[in-house]
Design an enzyme around this catalytic site. Structure first.
Site, PDB file in Angstrom:
ATOM      1  CE1 TYR A 130      -5.159  10.600   0.638  1.00  0.00           C
ATOM      2  CE2 TYR A 130      -5.702   9.450   2.384  1.00  0.00           C
ATOM      3  CZ  TYR A 130      -4.917  10.337   1.896  1.00  0.00           C
ATOM      4  OH  TYR A 130      -4.192  11.212   2.567  1.00  0.00           O
ATOM      5  CE1 TYR A 185      -1.665   8.665   3.728  1.00  0.00           C
ATOM      6  CE2 TYR A 185       0.229   9.801   5.106  1.00  0.00           C
ATOM      7  CZ  TYR A 185      -1.264   9.612   4.643  1.00  0.00           C
ATOM      8  OH  TYR A 185      -1.939  10.781   4.962  1.00  0.00           O
TER       9      TYR A 185
END
Lengths: 169, 386
Positions: free
Chosen positions: B285, B335
């Site tokens: 991430y 994202y």
């Protein structure tokens, strides 16, 4: 180097629009804002072992002592108005309607002499981010009707400008 | 036939950088794609987990998705909230529910639509957060959205590691190199160092190319103990799971902004009975370039302070020693919080990565983080044995 800024005439605080005034009635934060209104910085400690607590921490992770809001287990005390820079940034993005500064502004993570760490900006307009480790003093600024702590520099707060940081290994 | 819980379906919408349908519409589309991918009907699904961005949004995804997307009675229906770690955690929760007999087939859905007509995602994030609590003081100090906070993290990380902007640059350039081969990536234009340094500063030392690329989009993942005939090549085993929520304190005596996430990866690897050396791809991430550097160290891929050197040496880029964020990650890919690394791992293990496919990828690490690197969720995924 970014030049010093001017404050918009009649804008109140140099950085934040009144919409960003914090909720001073929030019971988690009330002691901090009440102290700031009299020119002091009050922060929470464990009443049992004096460990610096986070602003929203009600059980001491060092000794386990607990406190509900308003009880004696968590003691807010005035602390020295001094600290050092733990981290810093110069924010270039200014959100229209919320940020009234006319140029980039600093955001500084301050490690206070009391041991607490707070993220603040400067009390007066500034277009520079200080170096880590630089000593700072705590002053105050007012957004809307709420006074909040801020940073003031007692001395130089930047090393000489490095032309190209890519050359630094 | 009942088997250990595995990922049997993946559904992705187009990742859009312009205003369009809201999160419920996007989520519904992703659900449909995932069902088709798994060869299932809505009636085959008896569980749904939903995740969404924090902050006040009119269109924030919730459990109403089950009704709006046409599902019947469900045995499991929850909205999970562990900030950015949610998507990866949903897979863990699905495995636990299935293993406990509380569901058989669970669809995990995340959608976001921060880009509105005339409104950039950055503005949406800047207006989120409220005026109470610590956030109220920070917002009054100019901390709007997450960029200033992660810029402080970058400032502190570079100070602690002895690193420079060149380390951040190397992460961004590596991510773009991977993205250039990804059909799902929104930023595929080649990027070199000059292009990176020419990009505009957002909050020192973070430039726009150090920041995640928000999109409007949705991803759905189906976890099930059922197996459809002929779907073997699409089935991804969930071999290891781990999580940790380090309680770093905001006071003197240690780092406040990073550290402590390694246990999640250690636990996931131990459950899987494998090691870091056996991983073919690592999907992290990476909302900001500095996070990749922090996590490479926290997760034990680099010694403390050595991630910058490793990345500058091409270690995570195509052809490097450790393929990381092979779809361009959140910096150049898209994202969509934890669904970005999760979807990419599934694509790689299925061998459908096209130009950015890592040859022979059989085992992947996927991690999600939440808040200010406060929550870590990890999975070890593997291509099902033939």
């Amino acid at each position: 180097m970014t030049p010093p800024q001017e404050t918009l005439p009649g804008a109140g605080d140099w950085l934040a629009a009144p919409e960003l005034a914090p909720d001073a009635a929030d019971p988690v934060m009330t002691p901090l804002y009440e102290a700031a209104a009299r020119g002091a910085l009050a922060l929470p400690f464990c009443a049992a072992c004096a460990t610096p607590l986070e602003l929203d921490q009600y059980v001491c992770d060092a000794c386990g002592a607990s406190a509900e809001i308003g009880t004696a287990g968590r003691a807010w005390r005035d602390v020295p108005l001094a600290g050092t820079v733990h981290a810093a940034t110069l924010v270039h993005r200014r959100e229209p309607g919320l940020i009234v500064a006319l140029g980039p502004y600093p955001v500084i993570d301050v490690e206070l002499a009391s041991g607490h760490r707070l993220v603040l900006t400067t009390a007066t307009p500034s277009g520079q981010a200080p170096d880590i480790g630089v000593p700072v003093e705590i002053a105050f600024r007012t957004i809307g009707a709420v006074t909040v702590p801020a940073v003031r520099f007692p001395g130089p707060h930047r090393r000489p400008e490095i032309p190209d940081r890519r050359l630094v290994s | 036939m009942s088997q250990p819980p595995a990922i049997i379906g993946l559904g992705m919408t187009l990742m859009s950088v312009t205003a369009g349908p809201g999160s419920y519409t996007l989520a519904t589309e992703a659900v449909g794609v995932a069902l088709a991918d798994a060869g299932l009907d809505r009636g085959d699904v008896d569980g749904m987990l939903v995740g969404s961005s924090q902050g006040v949004r009119e269109d924030r995804l919730g459990v109403a998705l089950a009704r709006r997307a046409g599902f019947g009675d469900l045995r499991l229906l929850e909205h999970l909230e562990i900030k950015g770690a949610t998507a990866v955690a949903m897979v863990t929760r699905a495995v636990l529910a299935i293993s406990a007999g509380m569901a058989r087939t669970v669809i995990c859905v995340f959608a976001d639509a921060p880009i509105g007509p005339g409104k950039a995602a950055g503005s949406t994030y800047a207006h989120s957060g409220g005026n109470s609590g610590i956030r109220g003081l920070e917002r009054a100090s100019g901390v709007l959205g997450s960029v200033p906070t992660f810029a402080l993290i970058a400032s502190r990380y570079l100070h602690a590691s002895g690193g420079t902007e060149a380390d951040l640059c190397a992460v961004a350039v590596s991510a773009r190199a991977w993205a250039s081969g990804s059909e799902q990536a929104v930023n595929r234009k080649p990027l070199d160092e000059d292009g990176y340094y020419a990009s505009r500063m957002i909050s020192t030392p973070l430039r726009v190319l150090d920041c995640a690329r928000p999109v409007n989009g949705a991803v759905a993942i189906i976890v099930s103990s059922a197996r459809s005939a002929g779907q073997e090549k699409l089935t991804i085993e969930i071999r290891g799971m781990g999580a940790v929520h380090p309680m770093r304190r905001r006071r003197a005596g240690g780092e406040s902004w990073f550290g402590g996430g390694g246990q999640a990866v250690d636990d996931a690897l131990a459950m899987a009975g494998t090691s870091r050396a056996s991983l073919d791809v690592v999907e992290l991430y990476d909302p900001f370039s500095v996070v990749t550097l922090c996590l490479l160290e926290e997760y034990g891929f680099c010694e403390s302070g050595q991630a910058g050197k490793f990345v500058r040496g091409g270690g995570i880029a195509p052809g490097g020693e450790l393929p990381v964020n092979t779809g361009g990650g959140q910096l150049s890919g898209f994202y969509l919080q934890g669904m970005t690394p999760l979807a990419e791992a599934v694509i790689q293990l299925r061998g459908t990565g096209g130009d950015r496919q890592v040859a022979g990828a059989r085992t992947a690490l996927v991690t999600g983080i939440g808040g200010r690197i406060d929550h870590h969720e990890a999975l070890v995924l593997a291509r099902e044995a033939a």
